[in-house]
Design an enzyme around this catalytic site. Structure first.
Site, PDB file in Angstrom:
ATOM      1  N   SER A 261      -9.240  14.264 -12.246  1.00 27.24           N
ATOM      2  CA  SER A 261      -8.974  14.023 -10.831  1.00 27.24           C
ATOM      3  C   SER A 261      -7.505  13.662 -10.649  1.00 27.24           C
ATOM      4  O   SER A 261      -6.897  13.049 -11.517  1.00 27.24           O
ATOM      5  CB  SER A 261      -9.844  12.861 -10.329  1.00 27.24           C
ATOM      6  OG  SER A 261      -9.384  12.451  -9.064  1.00 27.24           O
ATOM      7  N   CYS A 318       3.414  20.299  -9.672  1.00 18.94           N
ATOM      8  CA  CYS A 318       2.765  19.398  -8.724  1.00 18.94           C
ATOM      9  C   CYS A 318       3.573  19.213  -7.439  1.00 18.94           C
ATOM     10  O   CYS A 318       4.783  19.005  -7.495  1.00 18.94           O
ATOM     11  CB  CYS A 318       2.600  18.063  -9.424  1.00 18.94           C
ATOM     12  SG  CYS A 318       1.826  16.847  -8.412  1.00 18.94           S
ATOM     13  N   TRP A 405      -0.042  28.129 -13.193  1.00 17.66           N
ATOM     14  CA  TRP A 405      -0.352  27.693 -11.835  1.00 17.66           C
ATOM     15  C   TRP A 405      -1.082  26.343 -11.870  1.00 17.66           C
ATOM     16  O   TRP A 405      -1.832  26.038 -12.796  1.00 17.66           O
ATOM     17  CB  TRP A 405      -1.217  28.741 -11.109  1.00 17.66           C
ATOM     18  CG  TRP A 405      -2.511  29.049 -11.810  1.00 17.66           C
ATOM     19  CD1 TRP A 405      -3.726  28.496 -11.562  1.00 17.66           C
ATOM     20  CD2 TRP A 405      -2.703  29.996 -12.879  1.00 17.66           C
ATOM     21  NE1 TRP A 405      -4.661  29.026 -12.409  1.00 17.66           N
ATOM     22  CE2 TRP A 405      -4.074  29.948 -13.215  1.00 17.66           C
ATOM     23  CE3 TRP A 405      -1.867  30.887 -13.567  1.00 17.66           C
ATOM     24  CZ2 TRP A 405      -4.624  30.736 -14.227  1.00 17.66           C
ATOM     25  CZ3 TRP A 405      -2.414  31.663 -14.579  1.00 17.66           C
ATOM     26  CH2 TRP A 405      -3.776  31.594 -14.894  1.00 17.66           C
ATOM     27  N   ARG A 417     -11.176  18.659  -7.993  1.00 19.85           N
ATOM     28  CA  ARG A 417     -10.055  17.789  -8.390  1.00 19.85           C
ATOM     29  C   ARG A 417      -9.274  17.313  -7.171  1.00 19.85           C
ATOM     30  O   ARG A 417      -8.722  16.232  -7.170  1.00 19.85           O
ATOM     31  CB  ARG A 417      -9.141  18.561  -9.347  1.00 19.85           C
ATOM     32  CG  ARG A 417      -8.049  17.710  -9.946  1.00 19.85           C
ATOM     33  CD  ARG A 417      -7.248  18.466 -11.004  1.00 19.85           C
ATOM     34  NE  ARG A 417      -6.731  17.559 -12.011  1.00 19.85           N
ATOM     35  CZ  ARG A 417      -5.554  16.930 -11.929  1.00 19.85           C
ATOM     36  NH1 ARG A 417      -4.787  17.126 -10.888  1.00 19.85           N
ATOM     37  NH2 ARG A 417      -5.157  16.119 -12.858  1.00 19.85           N
TER      38      ARG A 417
HETATM   39  P1  IMP Z   1       2.802  19.475 -16.803  1.00 24.57           P
HETATM   40  O1  IMP Z   1       2.565  19.225 -18.274  1.00 24.57           O
HETATM   41  O2  IMP Z   1       4.038  18.792 -16.301  1.00 24.57           O
HETATM   42  O3  IMP Z   1       2.772  20.921 -16.452  1.00 24.57           O
HETATM   43  O4  IMP Z   1       1.614  18.743 -16.030  1.00 24.57           O
HETATM   44  C1  IMP Z   1       0.259  19.012 -16.270  1.00 24.57           C
HETATM   45  C2  IMP Z   1      -0.576  18.039 -15.467  1.00 24.57           C
HETATM   46  O5  IMP Z   1      -0.336  18.207 -14.067  1.00 24.57           O
HETATM   47  C3  IMP Z   1      -2.071  18.223 -15.603  1.00 24.57           C
HETATM   48  O6  IMP Z   1      -2.611  17.636 -16.754  1.00 24.57           O
HETATM   49  C4  IMP Z   1      -2.606  17.575 -14.338  1.00 24.57           C
HETATM   50  O7  IMP Z   1      -2.730  16.185 -14.451  1.00 24.57           O
HETATM   51  C5  IMP Z   1      -1.498  17.851 -13.340  1.00 24.57           C
HETATM   52  N1  IMP Z   1      -1.807  18.996 -12.464  1.00 24.57           N
HETATM   53  C6  IMP Z   1      -2.420  20.160 -12.755  1.00 24.57           C
HETATM   54  N2  IMP Z   1      -2.445  20.983 -11.685  1.00 24.57           N
HETATM   55  C7  IMP Z   1      -1.836  20.309 -10.683  1.00 24.57           C
HETATM   56  C8  IMP Z   1      -1.563  20.625  -9.317  1.00 24.57           C
HETATM   57  O8  IMP Z   1      -1.846  21.709  -8.803  1.00 24.57           O
HETATM   58  N3  IMP Z   1      -0.952  19.642  -8.596  1.00 24.57           N
HETATM   59  C9  IMP Z   1      -0.631  18.426  -9.133  1.00 24.57           C
HETATM   60  N4  IMP Z   1      -0.820  18.115 -10.417  1.00 24.57           N
HETATM   61  C10 IMP Z   1      -1.435  19.041 -11.185  1.00 24.57           C
END
Ligand code: IMP
Length: 492
Positions: A261, A318, A405, A417
């Site tokens: 979440s 995000c 994405w 989520r």
């Molecule tokens: P990254 O490693 O910086 O790409 O972040 C990955 C994390 O971003 C995931 O484990 C989620 O907690 C979060 N996340 C995934 N999809 C989304 C989104 O669409 N919006 C905001 N956070 C996201």
């Protein structure tokens, strides 16, 4: 109203000041292992991993193939929950069916394909052998093997079929799924094989054992495996259909669950944790989150979470902070939550590990996260870039890219989520749909990350992650030093 007496800081805003490097600080002596689930202080966590990296609960990231590769390297994947639970359980089963040393066959071709096609496939994958199955799938009917030794582009027509040059199944040594790894390796050496196909009674390909893996066994000596030598795998769940989803995932053999979440400080998470404790006691392990302060941590720890995930708004895809105005810099969040974790451990004698999730764009960000108190990290963008991620590889503007994405983008539509009260509809997006630079093999990149983390710990005089956190000396960077670093990077 309350305004916190601090500025929200990101991981990019800190540097580590080196401490005394002792003779004990050698790469072989550094232990990066991490606890994944709650345990009594002074005792060992029932689930530990040798490499403190987990893959994000995202459709673009955590597939069975990536889960197997990451488990081989000592980490753990969480299969995403934005799909019917029967499909998610099938993915978990696909990982659990693989025993260490038995590989998912990733280079497959149909017998009707041409030699030109197999040649291109082998060249792009930098491999020298492909498995031939009736439908070209990893679990199709096993028909034969074809390698670069079986044909030559100048001697054989590139339009000839794979079937015309392959070594047919009937002439090959194969093994049944009951074979043990040591029996498989004996067959490989006795028959001088490069590949041993494991084939079930119906003739379907189950997995393959490679001579190369035997030789690489030292590299995989940290595999994440359960008591039956099957790879460990986690799975995301949500606070809606958990009554059906959790039993299906437990039945499929998931080692660890995590409530997925964007905002975990909720009664719904406590209810989901309560369901697990009531029905499974401590036999099923489940993490919760995400939170960004000590209040959120304590609420979930008291509700029974096995680990707590930290991070809102920092993910590379995000847009939550722009859309909803909620979140906190990942460094500030970790500092606050780690202090609460340690206070909770002192008061109760129970240690609840922290996972730092989102916004870890470089290996140095991971080092800062561990220094600030993360027990393990969760990465989306990092893993999406590799061969093993399920997202498509594209060639754009002279560059190889992988699609990536967010779960809150309209492409993923992960309504469980991102709850906006719109029923099964995503009312607004909290994530973007884009590309990340293709970075090759997970194995090579994880090796490099491990080497860098160890080098940082050596500079800081630490030999394990807890010691690294306890002894870390950090300094916030000024805007000027930040600009200086960026300028140096631009010159390279
Ligand atoms: P990254 O490693 O910086 O790409 O972040 C990955 C994390 O971003 C995931 O484990 C989620 O907690 C979060 N996340 C995934 N999809 C989304 C989104 O669409 N919006 C905001 N956070 C996201």
């Amino acid at each position: 109203m309350k305004i916190l007496d601090e500025v929200s800081r990101t991981l990019n805003e800190f540097l580590l000041v080196p401490s005394l490097t002792t003779a004990a600080c050698t790469p072989d002596n550094i232990d990066l292992s991490a606890p994944l689930v709650r345990h009594r202080v002074g005792e060992t966590s029932p689930i530990r991993i040798a490499t403190p990296l987990t893959s994000a609960i995202m459709g673009a990231v955590s597939s069975p193939r990536l889960a197997i590769a990451l488990a081989q390297c000592g980490g753990l994947s969480f299969v995403h929950q934005n799909q019917p639970y029967a499909e998610q359980a099938a993915m978990v089963e696909a990982v659990k069916r693989h025993k260490a040393g038995f590989r998912f066959s990733d280079i497959n071709i149909k017998p009707s394909a041409t030699l030109g096609e197999v040649s291109a496939l082998l060249e792009s994958a930098e491999r020298d052998v492909a498995v031939v199955t009736d439908d070209g799938s990893p679990h199709g009917l096993f028909v034969g093997l074809i390698s670069t030794d079986d044909f030559h582009p100048r001697r054989h027509g590139l339009d000839d079929s794979v079937a015309s040059r392959m070594r047919a199944a009937a002439d090959l040594v194969t093994a049944p799924p009951s074979v043990t790894l040591s029996e498989a390796n004996t067959l490989i050496w006795d028959h001088r094989l490069d590949v041993l196909p494991v084939v079930d009674a119906a003739g379907l390909l189950h997995s393959i054992v490679l001579r190369r893996d035997y030789e690489l066994h030292k590299r995989f000596r940290n595999e994440s495996i359960d008591a039956d030598k099957r790879f460990r795998v986690g799975a995301g769940v949500n606070t809606h259909d958990y009554r059906e989803r959790i039993p299906a995932l437990v039945e499929a053999g998931a080692d660890l669950l995590c409530i997925d979440s964007s905002d975990g400080y909720s009664v719904w998470q406590a209810e989901t944790l309560g369901f697990v404790r009531e029905n499974y006691g401590d036999d099923v392990r489940i993490g919760a989150g995400n939170v960004v302060d000590g209040r959120g941590f304590r609420y979930l720890a008291e509700a029974g979470a096995d680990f707590v995930k930290v991070g809102i708004g920092g993910g590379s895809i995000c847009t939550t902070r722009e859309q909803k105005g909620i979140g906190r810099g990942q460094a500030s969040a970790l500092i606050d939550v780690a202090a609460e974790r340690d206070a909770y451990a002192r008061e109760t004698g129970v240690y609840v590990p922290l996972c730092c999730d989102g916004g870890l764009l470089t290996d140095s960000h991971m080092a800062i996260a561990f220094a600030l108190g993360a027990d393990f990290v969760m990465l989306g963008r990092y893993f999406a870039r590799f061969d093993e991620s399920p997202s498509p590889l594209v060639h754009l503007g002279g560059q190889f890219l992988k699609e990536y994405w967010g779960e809150g983008s309209s492409r993923a539509r992960n309504v469980s989520r991102y709850e906006h009260g719109g029923g099964s509809r995503l009312t607004f997006e909290e994530g973007v749909d884009g590309y990340v630079p293709y970075a090759g093999s997970l194995y090579d990149n994880v090796d490099l990350t491990i080497a860098k983390l160890k080098a940082t710990m050596i500079s800081c005089g630490a030999t394990d992650l807890r010691g690294f956190h306890d002894g870390a000396v950090l300094v916030p960077v000024s805007q000027q030093s930040f600009l200086q670093n960026s300028a140096e990077i631009r010159l390279r």
